[in-house]
Design a protein around this motif. Structure first.
Motif, PDB file in Angstrom:
ATOM      1  N   PRO A  76      -0.835  16.968   3.337  1.00  0.00           N
ATOM      2  CA  PRO A  76      -1.806  17.009   2.595  1.00  0.00           C
ATOM      3  C   PRO A  76      -2.803  15.800   2.723  1.00  0.00           C
ATOM      4  O   PRO A  76      -2.012  14.650   2.646  1.00  0.00           O
ATOM      5  CB  PRO A  76      -1.845  17.537   1.229  1.00  0.00           C
ATOM      6  CG  PRO A  76      -0.548  17.228   0.995  1.00  0.00           C
ATOM      7  CD  PRO A  76       0.329  17.265   2.222  1.00  0.00           C
ATOM      8  N   PRO A  77      -4.154  15.583   2.908  1.00  0.00           N
ATOM      9  CA  PRO A  77      -4.960  14.480   2.778  1.00  0.00           C
ATOM     10  C   PRO A  77      -4.534  13.579   1.728  1.00  0.00           C
ATOM     11  O   PRO A  77      -5.084  12.303   1.726  1.00  0.00           O
ATOM     12  CB  PRO A  77      -6.240  15.098   2.875  1.00  0.00           C
ATOM     13  CG  PRO A  77      -6.201  16.426   3.295  1.00  0.00           C
ATOM     14  CD  PRO A  77      -4.994  16.919   2.866  1.00  0.00           C
ATOM     15  N   ASP A  78      -4.306  14.105   0.520  1.00  0.00           N
ATOM     16  CA  ASP A  78      -4.126  13.278  -0.616  1.00  0.00           C
ATOM     17  C   ASP A  78      -2.792  12.915  -1.001  1.00  0.00           C
ATOM     18  O   ASP A  78      -2.167  12.541  -2.181  1.00  0.00           O
ATOM     19  CB  ASP A  78      -4.799  14.030  -2.015  1.00  0.00           C
ATOM     20  CG  ASP A  78      -3.979  15.404  -2.131  1.00  0.00           C
ATOM     21  OD1 ASP A  78      -3.439  15.792  -0.990  1.00  0.00           O
ATOM     22  OD2 ASP A  78      -4.285  16.131  -3.200  1.00  0.00           O
ATOM     23  N   ALA A  79      -1.870  13.049   0.074  1.00  0.00           N
ATOM     24  CA  ALA A  79      -0.430  13.108  -0.101  1.00  0.00           C
ATOM     25  C   ALA A  79      -0.296  11.437  -0.377  1.00  0.00           C
ATOM     26  O   ALA A  79      -0.873  10.534   0.154  1.00  0.00           O
ATOM     27  CB  ALA A  79       0.314  13.150   0.954  1.00  0.00           C
ATOM     28  N   PRO A  80       0.918  11.158  -1.253  1.00  0.00           N
ATOM     29  CA  PRO A  80       1.114   9.692  -1.318  1.00  0.00           C
ATOM     30  C   PRO A  80       1.666   9.058   0.182  1.00  0.00           C
ATOM     31  O   PRO A  80       2.125   9.743   0.883  1.00  0.00           O
ATOM     32  CB  PRO A  80       2.421   9.612  -2.303  1.00  0.00           C
ATOM     33  CG  PRO A  80       2.324  10.890  -3.060  1.00  0.00           C
ATOM     34  CD  PRO A  80       1.753  11.785  -1.888  1.00  0.00           C
ATOM     35  N   GLY A  81       1.004   7.693   0.337  1.00  0.00           N
ATOM     36  CA  GLY A  81       1.492   6.925   1.643  1.00  0.00           C
ATOM     37  C   GLY A  81       0.477   7.163   2.475  1.00  0.00           C
ATOM     38  O   GLY A  81       1.015   6.743   3.530  1.00  0.00           O
ATOM     39  N   VAL A  82      -0.538   7.933   2.484  1.00  0.00           N
ATOM     40  CA  VAL A  82      -1.203   8.316   3.627  1.00  0.00           C
ATOM     41  C   VAL A  82      -2.756   7.924   3.535  1.00  0.00           C
ATOM     42  O   VAL A  82      -3.817   8.205   3.757  1.00  0.00           O
ATOM     43  CB  VAL A  82      -1.418   9.740   4.047  1.00  0.00           C
ATOM     44  CG1 VAL A  82      -0.324  10.346   4.380  1.00  0.00           C
ATOM     45  CG2 VAL A  82      -1.956  10.546   3.011  1.00  0.00           C
ATOM     46  N   ASP A  83      -2.672   6.623   2.660  1.00  0.00           N
ATOM     47  CA  ASP A  83      -3.984   5.868   2.384  1.00  0.00           C
ATOM     48  C   ASP A  83      -4.697   5.774   3.904  1.00  0.00           C
ATOM     49  O   ASP A  83      -5.975   5.627   3.950  1.00  0.00           O
ATOM     50  CB  ASP A  83      -4.030   4.672   1.775  1.00  0.00           C
ATOM     51  CG  ASP A  83      -3.690   5.032   0.235  1.00  0.00           C
ATOM     52  OD1 ASP A  83      -3.714   6.072  -0.153  1.00  0.00           O
ATOM     53  OD2 ASP A  83      -3.258   4.114  -0.367  1.00  0.00           O
ATOM     54  N   ARG A  84      -3.862   5.083   4.801  1.00  0.00           N
ATOM     55  CA  ARG A  84      -4.572   4.748   6.204  1.00  0.00           C
ATOM     56  C   ARG A  84      -5.258   6.028   6.917  1.00  0.00           C
ATOM     57  O   ARG A  84      -6.233   6.060   7.398  1.00  0.00           O
ATOM     58  CB  ARG A  84      -3.627   4.036   7.060  1.00  0.00           C
ATOM     59  CG  ARG A  84      -4.163   3.239   7.940  1.00  0.00           C
ATOM     60  CD  ARG A  84      -3.082   2.285   8.710  1.00  0.00           C
ATOM     61  NE  ARG A  84      -3.302   0.860   8.132  1.00  0.00           N
ATOM     62  CZ  ARG A  84      -2.436   0.252   7.526  1.00  0.00           C
ATOM     63  NH1 ARG A  84      -1.306   0.898   7.103  1.00  0.00           N
ATOM     64  NH2 ARG A  84      -2.447  -1.144   7.105  1.00  0.00           N
ATOM     65  N   VAL A  85      -4.441   7.284   6.759  1.00  0.00           N
ATOM     66  CA  VAL A  85      -5.114   8.381   7.179  1.00  0.00           C
ATOM     67  C   VAL A  85      -6.296   8.669   6.620  1.00  0.00           C
ATOM     68  O   VAL A  85      -7.299   9.432   7.465  1.00  0.00           O
ATOM     69  CB  VAL A  85      -4.054   9.600   7.058  1.00  0.00           C
ATOM     70  CG1 VAL A  85      -4.662  10.895   7.599  1.00  0.00           C
ATOM     71  CG2 VAL A  85      -2.625   9.278   7.893  1.00  0.00           C
ATOM     72  N   ARG A  86      -6.412   8.550   5.357  1.00  0.00           N
ATOM     73  CA  ARG A  86      -7.741   8.801   4.601  1.00  0.00           C
ATOM     74  C   ARG A  86      -8.991   8.008   5.198  1.00  0.00           C
ATOM     75  O   ARG A  86      -9.959   8.262   5.198  1.00  0.00           O
ATOM     76  CB  ARG A  86      -7.608   8.777   3.021  1.00  0.00           C
ATOM     77  CG  ARG A  86      -6.909  10.115   2.521  1.00  0.00           C
ATOM     78  CD  ARG A  86      -6.853   9.861   0.995  1.00  0.00           C
ATOM     79  NE  ARG A  86      -6.468   8.947   0.481  1.00  0.00           N
ATOM     80  CZ  ARG A  86      -4.870   9.248  -0.120  1.00  0.00           C
ATOM     81  NH1 ARG A  86      -4.300  10.331   0.296  1.00  0.00           N
ATOM     82  NH2 ARG A  86      -4.223   8.012  -0.279  1.00  0.00           N
ATOM     83  N   LEU A  87      -8.563   6.537   5.460  1.00  0.00           N
ATOM     84  CA  LEU A  87      -9.406   5.638   5.903  1.00  0.00           C
ATOM     85  C   LEU A  87      -9.953   6.025   7.316  1.00  0.00           C
ATOM     86  O   LEU A  87     -11.295   5.975   7.447  1.00  0.00           O
ATOM     87  CB  LEU A  87      -8.799   4.254   5.756  1.00  0.00           C
ATOM     88  CG  LEU A  87      -9.801   3.152   6.549  1.00  0.00           C
ATOM     89  CD1 LEU A  87     -10.804   2.888   5.506  1.00  0.00           C
ATOM     90  CD2 LEU A  87      -8.714   1.930   6.568  1.00  0.00           C
ATOM     91  N   VAL A  88      -9.048   6.407   8.037  1.00  0.00           N
ATOM     92  CA  VAL A  88      -9.497   7.125   9.330  1.00  0.00           C
ATOM     93  C   VAL A  88     -10.420   8.205   9.229  1.00  0.00           C
ATOM     94  O   VAL A  88     -11.506   8.206   9.696  1.00  0.00           O
ATOM     95  CB  VAL A  88      -8.237   7.498  10.221  1.00  0.00           C
ATOM     96  CG1 VAL A  88      -8.858   8.164  11.524  1.00  0.00           C
ATOM     97  CG2 VAL A  88      -7.315   6.419  10.686  1.00  0.00           C
ATOM     98  N   ALA A  89     -10.307   9.046   8.274  1.00  0.00           N
ATOM     99  CA  ALA A  89     -11.029  10.396   8.161  1.00  0.00           C
ATOM    100  C   ALA A  89     -12.420   9.734   7.673  1.00  0.00           C
ATOM    101  O   ALA A  89     -13.327  10.229   8.338  1.00  0.00           O
ATOM    102  CB  ALA A  89     -10.369  11.267   7.200  1.00  0.00           C
TER     103      ALA A  89
END
Length: 219
Positions: A76-89
């Motif tokens: 999921p977009p709010d999963a721990p450790g995927v801050d960079r994925v959120r930044l891309v989005a």
């Protein structure tokens, strides 16, 4: 689609499938963590984005692979450790909205909120802030929301008032985003197979350049 465009899409799809297979094999053999892999791909997207609203060919390939992996793994977009994925989005949404906003006046809400975030982010980066004491995401979400409102307002307006392009703001936002990618977020883990993916992308870009040159020389 034109004949050349069809061939470009076919080449893109073919290399993308090879990239997917290479990465999947690397993940099986090296037991790469899914979240770490997503983070590394997101880092590669931002690192290779370029200066415009549309990412470079290489960045788009990394973005494609990141999205496929995220969907397949159910992260999921709010999963721990995927801050960079959120930044891309968020970067993708903000850059697209700024690019599509069209000419706007200097006093528009979209210009004001974007310039405000750029100034705030520059100050935070100069202070050596971290994700714990500065939320880069909140400002990007505000730009996104104001941009959406601006788009809806433009669609409901018969004539677009004169103003300036927001291309320069897109470039400034991308400069800040790259600094967040490098200075705020933790360094990504090494991703096995990433170098091979980039070599494949370089081959495709070379083919694109050759085809473009042939098109210019054609009578």
């Amino acid at each position: 689609l034109k004949f050349g465009s069809t061939h470009r899409i076919a080449r893109f799809a073919g290399i993308a499938r090879v990239m997917a297979g290479s990465l999947e094999q690397a993940m099986v053999e090296d037991e790469v963590d899914i979240v770490a892999t997503l983070d590394a791909l997101a880092h590669a997207v931002l690192e290779n984005w370029g200066a415009g609203a549309v990412p470079s060919m290489l960045a788009r390939m990394h973005l494609w692979e990141m999205k496929i992996l995220q969907a397949a793994a159910g992260v999921p977009p709010d999963a721990p450790g995927v801050d960079r994925v959120r930044l891309v989005a968020l970067t993708s949404k903000v850059a697209t909205l700024l690019d599509r906003a069209g000419p706007v006046g200097d006093g528009s809400a979209l210009v004001a909120v974007t310039q405000g975030w750029i100034s705030e982010a520059s100050d935070a980066l100069e202070r050596g802030s971290t994700s714990r004491d500065w939320s880069w995401a909140d400002g990007l979400r505000m730009i996104r929301d104001v941009g959406r409102d601006a788009m809806e307002s433009t669609q409901n307006t018969a004539a677009t008032p004169p103003g300036r392009s927001l291309a320069s703001l897109v470039k400034q936002v991308l400069v800040i985003v790259r600094r967040i990618n490098d200075d705020i977020l933790p360094a990504p883990q090494h991703l096995p197979g990433l170098e091979a993916m980039e070599r494949d992308a370089a081959k495709l870009e070379a083919l694109e350049e050759d085809e473009a040159e042939e098109g210019l020389q054609a009578p």
